[in-house]
Write a protein that holds these residues in place. Sequence first.
Motif, PDB file in Angstrom:
ATOM      1  N   ARG A 203      44.298  33.282  37.054  1.00  0.00           N
ATOM      2  CA  ARG A 203      44.908  33.511  38.374  1.00  0.00           C
ATOM      3  C   ARG A 203      46.085  32.564  38.608  1.00  0.00           C
ATOM      4  NH1 ARG A 203      42.158  30.894  43.496  1.00  0.00           N
ATOM      5  NH2 ARG A 203      43.019  29.143  42.293  1.00  0.00           N
ATOM      6  N   ASP A 204      45.870  31.279  38.356  1.00  0.00           N
ATOM      7  CA  ASP A 204      46.917  30.299  38.627  1.00  0.00           C
ATOM      8  C   ASP A 204      48.152  30.549  37.775  1.00  0.00           C
ATOM      9  OD1 ASP A 204      45.194  29.184  40.433  1.00  0.00           O
ATOM     10  OD2 ASP A 204      44.666  27.448  39.197  1.00  0.00           O
ATOM     11  N   ARG A 205      47.942  30.954  36.516  1.00  0.00           N
ATOM     12  CA  ARG A 205      49.082  31.230  35.641  1.00  0.00           C
ATOM     13  C   ARG A 205      49.883  32.430  36.161  1.00  0.00           C
ATOM     14  NH1 ARG A 205      46.420  31.398  31.191  1.00  0.00           N
ATOM     15  NH2 ARG A 205      46.483  33.610  30.668  1.00  0.00           N
ATOM     16  N   LEU A 206      49.195  33.467  36.623  1.00  0.00           N
ATOM     17  CA  LEU A 206      49.892  34.632  37.168  1.00  0.00           C
ATOM     18  C   LEU A 206      50.639  34.277  38.455  1.00  0.00           C
ATOM     19  CD1 LEU A 206      47.227  37.447  36.617  1.00  0.00           C
ATOM     20  CD2 LEU A 206      49.361  37.116  35.359  1.00  0.00           C
ATOM     21  N   MET A 207      50.005  33.464  39.286  1.00  0.00           N
ATOM     22  CA  MET A 207      50.652  33.104  40.552  1.00  0.00           C
ATOM     23  C   MET A 207      51.887  32.238  40.311  1.00  0.00           C
ATOM     24  SD  MET A 207      47.341  32.576  43.054  1.00  0.00           S
ATOM     25  CE  MET A 207      48.338  32.295  44.515  1.00  0.00           C
ATOM     26  N   ARG A 208      51.869  31.405  39.285  1.00  0.00           N
ATOM     27  CA  ARG A 208      53.066  30.611  38.966  1.00  0.00           C
ATOM     28  C   ARG A 208      54.227  31.504  38.523  1.00  0.00           C
ATOM     29  NH1 ARG A 208      49.185  26.965  36.781  1.00  0.00           N
ATOM     30  NH2 ARG A 208      49.508  27.797  34.661  1.00  0.00           N
ATOM     31  N   GLN A 209      53.898  32.693  38.035  1.00  0.00           N
ATOM     32  CA  GLN A 209      54.926  33.649  37.632  1.00  0.00           C
ATOM     33  C   GLN A 209      55.319  34.584  38.772  1.00  0.00           C
ATOM     34  OE1 GLN A 209      54.073  35.475  33.727  1.00  0.00           O
ATOM     35  NE2 GLN A 209      52.583  33.846  33.390  1.00  0.00           N
ATOM     36  N   GLY A 210      54.814  34.298  39.957  1.00  0.00           N
ATOM     37  CA  GLY A 210      55.188  35.071  41.130  1.00  0.00           C
ATOM     38  C   GLY A 210      54.342  36.287  41.406  1.00  0.00           C
ATOM     39  N   LEU A 211      53.216  36.425  40.720  1.00  0.00           N
ATOM     40  CA  LEU A 211      52.333  37.578  40.926  1.00  0.00           C
ATOM     41  C   LEU A 211      51.164  37.191  41.827  1.00  0.00           C
ATOM     42  CD1 LEU A 211      52.158  39.018  37.309  1.00  0.00           C
ATOM     43  CD2 LEU A 211      53.186  40.132  39.298  1.00  0.00           C
ATOM     44  N   PRO A 212      50.944  37.908  42.918  1.00  0.00           N
ATOM     45  CA  PRO A 212      49.751  37.646  43.724  1.00  0.00           C
ATOM     46  C   PRO A 212      48.503  38.120  42.985  1.00  0.00           C
ATOM     47  CG  PRO A 212      50.831  39.626  44.514  1.00  0.00           C
ATOM     48  CD  PRO A 212      51.716  39.047  43.427  1.00  0.00           C
ATOM     49  N   VAL A 213      47.383  37.477  43.246  1.00  0.00           N
ATOM     50  CA  VAL A 213      46.102  37.891  42.665  1.00  0.00           C
ATOM     51  C   VAL A 213      45.104  37.984  43.822  1.00  0.00           C
ATOM     52  CG1 VAL A 213      44.324  37.412  40.937  1.00  0.00           C
ATOM     53  CG2 VAL A 213      46.688  36.696  40.522  1.00  0.00           C
ATOM     54  N   PRO A 214      45.041  39.148  44.473  1.00  0.00           N
ATOM     55  CA  PRO A 214      44.242  39.252  45.700  1.00  0.00           C
ATOM     56  C   PRO A 214      42.742  39.047  45.498  1.00  0.00           C
ATOM     57  CG  PRO A 214      45.781  41.095  45.486  1.00  0.00           C
ATOM     58  CD  PRO A 214      45.783  40.381  44.182  1.00  0.00           C
ATOM     59  N   GLU A 215      42.203  39.533  44.352  1.00  0.00           N
ATOM     60  CA  GLU A 215      40.758  39.512  44.174  1.00  0.00           C
ATOM     61  C   GLU A 215      40.361  38.901  42.834  1.00  0.00           C
ATOM     62  OE1 GLU A 215      38.523  43.004  45.247  1.00  0.00           O
ATOM     63  OE2 GLU A 215      40.228  43.851  46.350  1.00  0.00           O
ATOM     64  N   LEU A 216      39.245  38.174  42.861  1.00  0.00           N
ATOM     65  CA  LEU A 216      38.596  37.671  41.654  1.00  0.00           C
ATOM     66  C   LEU A 216      37.135  38.101  41.734  1.00  0.00           C
ATOM     67  CD1 LEU A 216      39.977  34.015  41.371  1.00  0.00           C
ATOM     68  CD2 LEU A 216      40.797  36.047  40.168  1.00  0.00           C
ATOM     69  N   SER A 217      36.759  39.052  40.893  1.00  0.00           N
ATOM     70  CA  SER A 217      35.436  39.676  40.960  1.00  0.00           C
ATOM     71  C   SER A 217      34.618  39.292  39.740  1.00  0.00           C
ATOM     72  CB  SER A 217      35.600  41.205  41.026  1.00  0.00           C
ATOM     73  OG  SER A 217      34.342  41.849  41.036  1.00  0.00           O
ATOM     74  N   VAL A 218      33.418  38.741  39.966  1.00  0.00           N
ATOM     75  CA  VAL A 218      32.537  38.327  38.875  1.00  0.00           C
ATOM     76  C   VAL A 218      31.187  39.012  39.046  1.00  0.00           C
ATOM     77  CG1 VAL A 218      33.675  36.082  38.693  1.00  0.00           C
ATOM     78  CG2 VAL A 218      31.612  36.298  40.084  1.00  0.00           C
ATOM     79  N   GLY A 219      30.426  39.034  37.972  1.00  0.00           N
ATOM     80  CA  GLY A 219      29.113  39.645  38.123  1.00  0.00           C
ATOM     81  C   GLY A 219      28.206  39.445  36.946  1.00  0.00           C
ATOM     82  N   SER A 220      26.957  39.208  37.246  1.00  0.00           N
ATOM     83  CA  SER A 220      25.796  39.177  36.359  1.00  0.00           C
ATOM     84  C   SER A 220      24.698  38.533  37.168  1.00  0.00           C
ATOM     85  CB  SER A 220      26.045  38.414  35.045  1.00  0.00           C
ATOM     86  OG  SER A 220      25.492  37.129  35.044  1.00  0.00           O
ATOM     87  N   THR A 221      23.514  39.090  37.089  1.00  0.00           N
ATOM     88  CA  THR A 221      22.420  38.551  37.900  1.00  0.00           C
ATOM     89  C   THR A 221      22.091  37.105  37.549  1.00  0.00           C
ATOM     90  OG1 THR A 221      21.457  40.678  38.500  1.00  0.00           O
ATOM     91  CG2 THR A 221      19.945  38.801  38.397  1.00  0.00           C
ATOM     92  N   PRO A 222      21.971  36.720  36.267  1.00  0.00           N
ATOM     93  CA  PRO A 222      21.631  35.318  36.008  1.00  0.00           C
ATOM     94  C   PRO A 222      22.636  34.336  36.596  1.00  0.00           C
ATOM     95  CG  PRO A 222      21.256  36.626  34.039  1.00  0.00           C
ATOM     96  CD  PRO A 222      21.959  37.515  35.023  1.00  0.00           C
TER      97      PRO A 222
END
Length: 378
Positions: A203-222
């Motif tokens: 995310r941070d690398r993309l934002m430094r290039q001027g790209l917004p990153v609205p969502e960060l989605s993760v998943g797994s029950t453990p």
Amino acid sequence: MPQPPLADLETPAVLLDRGVLQANIDAVQEKARRHRLRLRPHVKTHKSLEVGRLQVAAGACGITAARVDEALVFARGGFASVTLAQPLMTPAKLDRLLTGCRDLGVDLRLIVDSREGLDLLEARAREHRTDPGVFLKIDVGLHRCGLGEDDPDIADLAGRIHAGSGLRWLGLLSHAGHAYGAADAAEVVHIAGEEHRILLAVRDRLMRQGLPVPELSVGSTPTVLASEEYSGLTEIRPGNYVFMDHTPLRLGLIEPGQVALTVLATIISRNDEYFITDAGSKSLTSDQGAHGLQGAPGYGTAYTPADFPGRRSPLTVAKLSEEHGFVPRGSSFLPLGSRLRIVPNHSCPVANLARSYAVVDGDEVTETWAAEAAGPSR
């Protein structure tokens, strides 16, 4: 329709404890609320509209699906926002999903991890005059689908989606499924921490290039059960938490009383070494852990109904044939016709094989719920 008492239920049968199910739903929803996260549960675990409605009623923002047909069952069932968490490379599948969700007014969210996948998605979305949301899938250690943390295509693909491809740029999505093969809870916490670190770094690398990153989605029950570090993340997508199974028990993440799904079996024969039950691989599956990870020594843990959930040490289902389970007798004596409640290693394929649940309250069967999206699908 009147239901038979549990003692008279024909076996093998998949039991779903309504009270434990609701408690599991509420506990993870509360965790999402506490960390200001959206919860988008993965319905491949239960494949049931009834269970999905309970999750949405508790506060889930939508659902995650594994297959096109599965996603469409839930879209037609009234679920307004659906993530399909598998890259699609078959035009006919994309056509069916895009048009079905467009016509139903469903917020469709897809993933890509390749130039070829994005090319195909752009073309089919343009053809069908629809603009699904798109995540880039990031590989955080399972090494199944996704782009590695340092893959140079990440910036190019993200920039292309954001710059006006006709698709809606959503952000980054990951699945730390290798947590199912961890040795203990501490290792799960470490895996969750690595997933968190990798997504924030990308995310941070993309934002430094001027790209917004609205969502960060993760998943797994453990990882959702084990972790308390969610800074910067926006969404969690666990699935197995509604039912639980032997894996979170083995990892020390839950207690036996938190298992909502069990398989009821009958001892139909015995020999010098084994009790033989009527629940084999077509009921319990041959999984010894999710994602082909060999985390368990057998194929489930078995309790007499009086001992469930954990009043005594369980027996182990050591071997399976298609229609039979082999439970070592040890020093135990159980009469023929005795019942066993088996906690499976992996509840998701058990639910898919069963296609319905006997919903129980104590020793009473109260309802039968269908798993409408179960069975073969594409």
